[in-house]
Design an enzyme around this catalytic site. Structure first.
Site, PDB file in Angstrom:
ATOM      1  N   THR A  58      13.588   4.986  10.255  1.00 10.33           N
ATOM      2  CA  THR A  58      14.565   3.959  10.611  1.00 10.33           C
ATOM      3  C   THR A  58      14.156   2.619   9.996  1.00 10.33           C
ATOM      4  OG1 THR A  58      14.957   5.129  12.661  1.00 10.33           O
ATOM      5  CG2 THR A  58      15.750   2.858  12.566  1.00 10.33           C
TER       6      THR A  58
ATOM      7  N   GLN B 234       0.587  -9.556  -6.217  1.00 13.28           N
ATOM      8  CA  GLN B 234       0.114 -10.938  -6.330  1.00 13.28           C
ATOM      9  C   GLN B 234       0.929 -11.739  -7.345  1.00 13.28           C
ATOM     10  OE1 GLN B 234      -1.948 -12.416  -4.357  1.00 13.28           O
ATOM     11  NE2 GLN B 234      -2.872 -10.669  -3.313  1.00 13.28           N
TER      12      GLN B 234
ATOM     13  N   THR C   8       0.846  -1.204   0.000  1.00 17.80           N
ATOM     14  CA  THR C   8       0.000   0.000   0.000  1.00 17.80           C
ATOM     15  C   THR C   8       0.875   1.245   0.000  1.00 17.80           C
ATOM     16  OG1 THR C   8      -1.772  -1.164   1.141  1.00 17.80           O
ATOM     17  CG2 THR C   8      -1.789   1.233   1.304  1.00 17.80           C
TER      18      THR C   8
ATOM     19  N   SER D  94       4.777  -6.729  -1.814  1.00 19.54           N
ATOM     20  CA  SER D  94       4.635  -6.811  -0.367  1.00 19.54           C
ATOM     21  C   SER D  94       5.228  -8.110   0.174  1.00 19.54           C
ATOM     22  CB  SER D  94       3.132  -6.777  -0.070  1.00 19.54           C
ATOM     23  OG  SER D  94       2.889  -6.848   1.287  1.00 19.54           O
ATOM     24  N   GLY D  95       5.692  -8.076   1.423  1.00 19.73           N
ATOM     25  CA  GLY D  95       6.271  -9.282   2.011  1.00 19.73           C
ATOM     26  C   GLY D  95       5.260 -10.351   2.391  1.00 19.73           C
ATOM     27  N   HIS D  96       4.090  -9.891   2.900  1.00 16.89           N
ATOM     28  CA  HIS D  96       3.221 -10.888   3.540  1.00 16.89           C
ATOM     29  C   HIS D  96       2.415 -11.756   2.573  1.00 16.89           C
ATOM     30  CE1 HIS D  96      -0.886  -8.884   3.663  1.00 16.89           C
ATOM     31  NE2 HIS D  96      -0.131  -7.879   3.281  1.00 16.89           N
TER      32      HIS D  96
ATOM     33  N   CYS E  21     -17.488  -7.759   1.521  1.00 17.36           N
ATOM     34  CA  CYS E  21     -18.179  -7.732   2.813  1.00 17.36           C
ATOM     35  C   CYS E  21     -17.245  -8.023   3.978  1.00 17.36           C
ATOM     36  CB  CYS E  21     -19.321  -8.729   2.813  1.00 17.36           C
ATOM     37  SG  CYS E  21     -20.449  -8.436   1.452  1.00 17.36           S
TER      38      CYS E  21
ATOM     39  N   ASN F 121      -5.826  -9.632  -7.386  1.00 17.28           N
ATOM     40  CA  ASN F 121      -5.866 -10.350  -6.114  1.00 17.28           C
ATOM     41  C   ASN F 121      -7.155 -11.146  -5.930  1.00 17.28           C
ATOM     42  OD1 ASN F 121      -6.360  -7.378  -6.068  1.00 17.28           O
ATOM     43  ND2 ASN F 121      -7.318  -7.845  -4.111  1.00 17.28           N
TER      44      ASN F 121
HETATM   45  N1  PMP Z   1      -1.955  -4.771  -4.073  1.00 18.41           N
HETATM   46  C1  PMP Z   1      -2.509  -5.978  -4.198  1.00 18.41           C
HETATM   47  C2  PMP Z   1      -2.772  -6.524  -5.570  1.00 18.41           C
HETATM   48  C3  PMP Z   1      -2.828  -6.725  -3.059  1.00 18.41           C
HETATM   49  O1  PMP Z   1      -3.380  -7.940  -3.192  1.00 18.41           O
HETATM   50  C4  PMP Z   1      -2.579  -6.181  -1.783  1.00 18.41           C
HETATM   51  C5  PMP Z   1      -2.934  -6.935  -0.525  1.00 18.41           C
HETATM   52  N2  PMP Z   1      -4.206  -7.476  -0.514  1.00 18.41           N
HETATM   53  C6  PMP Z   1      -1.995  -4.908  -1.709  1.00 18.41           C
HETATM   54  C7  PMP Z   1      -1.695  -4.232  -2.873  1.00 18.41           C
HETATM   55  C8  PMP Z   1      -1.698  -4.257  -0.387  1.00 18.41           C
HETATM   56  O2  PMP Z   1      -0.635  -4.915   0.246  1.00 18.41           O
HETATM   57  P1  PMP Z   1      -0.232  -4.565   1.748  1.00 18.41           P
HETATM   58  O3  PMP Z   1      -1.152  -5.356   2.611  1.00 18.41           O
HETATM   59  O4  PMP Z   1       1.196  -4.967   1.881  1.00 18.41           O
HETATM   60  O5  PMP Z   1      -0.404  -3.096   1.929  1.00 18.41           O
END
Ligand code: PMP
Length: 398
Positions: A241, A181, A73, A203-205, A330, A151
């Site tokens: 940091t 994704q 994000t 993104s990492g997660h 939702c 996504n």
């Molecule tokens: N872009 C896409 C295509 C995503 O799927 C997501 C997470 N659902 C994000 C951006 C946002 O990622 P983050 O949770 O790291 O902000």
């Protein structure tokens, strides 16, 4: 009851290998990487090594083009607002109607601020048409932002082809892609296929690193200005940091993700395809959202099940220990149906019965067997209560 986690497009489990490499920077090597004493050298070097690794994984020559951020994000905000700030002479922004909210909402905000913003439409398969892009490009176009893979549906976009068209039209237009994704699921190479892309976020997660870390690629020479100010870190391009353990974890996760693309393309795709085929056979009135698209992520299945509520399916699946996601928004605290499925003109009743199943390397054939065992029965039971389903004819009431 064992948990079957099939919501990997929402977030992923941290890989043990990732946790292991992060550990020292959470404990003994906690020093601020900007400090002058010798002990701070270890975290400073770890960041540099992580930058080299991420660059290598994305085919980037010149690791200084990788900036670490707090999330995709943030990377998307930095990419778009940073480009807008650096190019005050242009006022037209192009994106798509199916972006993640972290791009879509910026588009809406820029429109409120008086920018001319084009949201490219998609067809019923969720695909973009390059002619719509060509028609939209003009002398005032500043940036085009198109995601690599959606996504919700997993539909993949030909960002390489679109970027080439954009640069042929006007090399000054900045090309951004949200690859959140895509990394680890399909090849992402900024030297070959994506050589016309200037900015890339991820993104990492989503790749088995922790939540709260991301990266932004900024190609050398791009007219872009830093978005977060207030420090010299990342050569002044992203102040604050550095989150050393998470950055180290992100790099390890990238290595594992890129090495795992072949597994995604074969084993995980095989699991997804078997699940898709069997559910289509067993559940009447089921459609696969995006099934007509040329290319879809190997791990994602988004289905529309007529006559039932997505939330009711999730609740019942959860009672069997299965964690999935509804295709509608939702779950995120709003009753608005998914903007992605709406853009694809999926009928209202099917949007509300949408379900997203997204796999990772930690899923196996037993997970698929369990979903196949319980989901058709859940749907039959829910349809008994549905005013929209004809239980005698076993079809949707017109
Ligand atoms: N872009 C896409 C295509 C995503 O799927 C997501 C997470 N659902 C994000 C951006 C946002 O990622 P983050 O949770 O790291 O902000």
């Amino acid at each position: 009851m064992t948990t079957i986690y099939v919501d990997n497009n929402a977030t992923t489990a941290i890989a043990p290998e990732v946790l292991e490499v992060m550990q020292p920077y959470l404990t003994s090597d906690y020093f601020n990487p900007s400090s002058m004493y010798a002990a701070a050298r270890s975290p400073a070097q770890a960041i540099q090594k992580a930058r080299n690794t991420v660059a290598r994984c994305l085919g980037v020559v010149g690791p200084e083009q990788i900036l670490f951020t707090g999330s995709a994000t943030e990377s998307n905000n930095a990419a778009l607002f940073g480009s807008v700030q650096a190019n005050p002479d242009r006022r037209h922004v192009i994106t798509t109607s199916v972006e993640h909210p972290s791009v879509l909402e910026i588009g809406k905000e820029l429109a409120r601020r008086g920018f001319d913003v084009t949201f490219l439409p998609v067809d019923k398969n969720g695909e973009l048409n390059v002619d719509d892009l060509i028609r939209a490009l003009d002398k005032n176009t500043l940036i085009v932002s198109i995601m690599m893979a959606n996504n919700e549906t997993g539909v993949c976009y030909p960002v390489d082809e679109f970027a080439r068209v954009i640069k042929e039209t006007d090399p000054a237009i900045i090309v951004h892609t949200d690859a959140t994704q895509a990394v680890g699921k399909i090849p992402v190479n900024l030297s070959t296929d994506l050589k016309h892309v200037d900015l890339l976020s991820f993104s990492g997660h989503k790749i088995h690193a922790p939540k709260g870390v991301g990266a932004l690629f900024v190609r050398q020479g791009t007219r872009w200005r830093p978005f977060i100010l207030g420090g010299h870190q990342e050569k002044g391009r992203r102040a604050g940091t550095e989150n050393v353990p998470y950055i180290v974890g992100l790099a390890k996760a990238c290595e594992l993700a890129v090495a795992g693309v072949a597994d995604e393309q074969t084993r995980i795709r095989g699991l997804r395809d078997r699940l898709e085929k069997t559910l289509v056979e067993l559940i009447p009135g089921l459609e696969v959202n995006g099934s007509g698209a040329l290319s879809r992520l190997p791990n994602t299945l988004n289905i529309a099940i007529h006559g039932v509520e997505g939330e009711a399916i999730l609740y019942e699946l959860s009672r069997h220990g299965i964690c999935a996601s509804s295709g509608s928004a939702c779950t995120s605290g709003t009753l608005d149906p998914s903007h992605v499925l709406k853009a694809m003109q999926v009928p209202f009743t099917a949007i509300h019965g949408s379900l997203r199943i997204s796999l990772s390397r930690y899923n196996d054939a037993r997970d698929i067997d369990k979903i196949i065992e319980v989901l058709p029965e859940i749907i039959t039971d829910l349809r008994k209560l549905s005013p929209y389903w004809d239980n005698e004819q076993n079809c949707f009431k017109l």
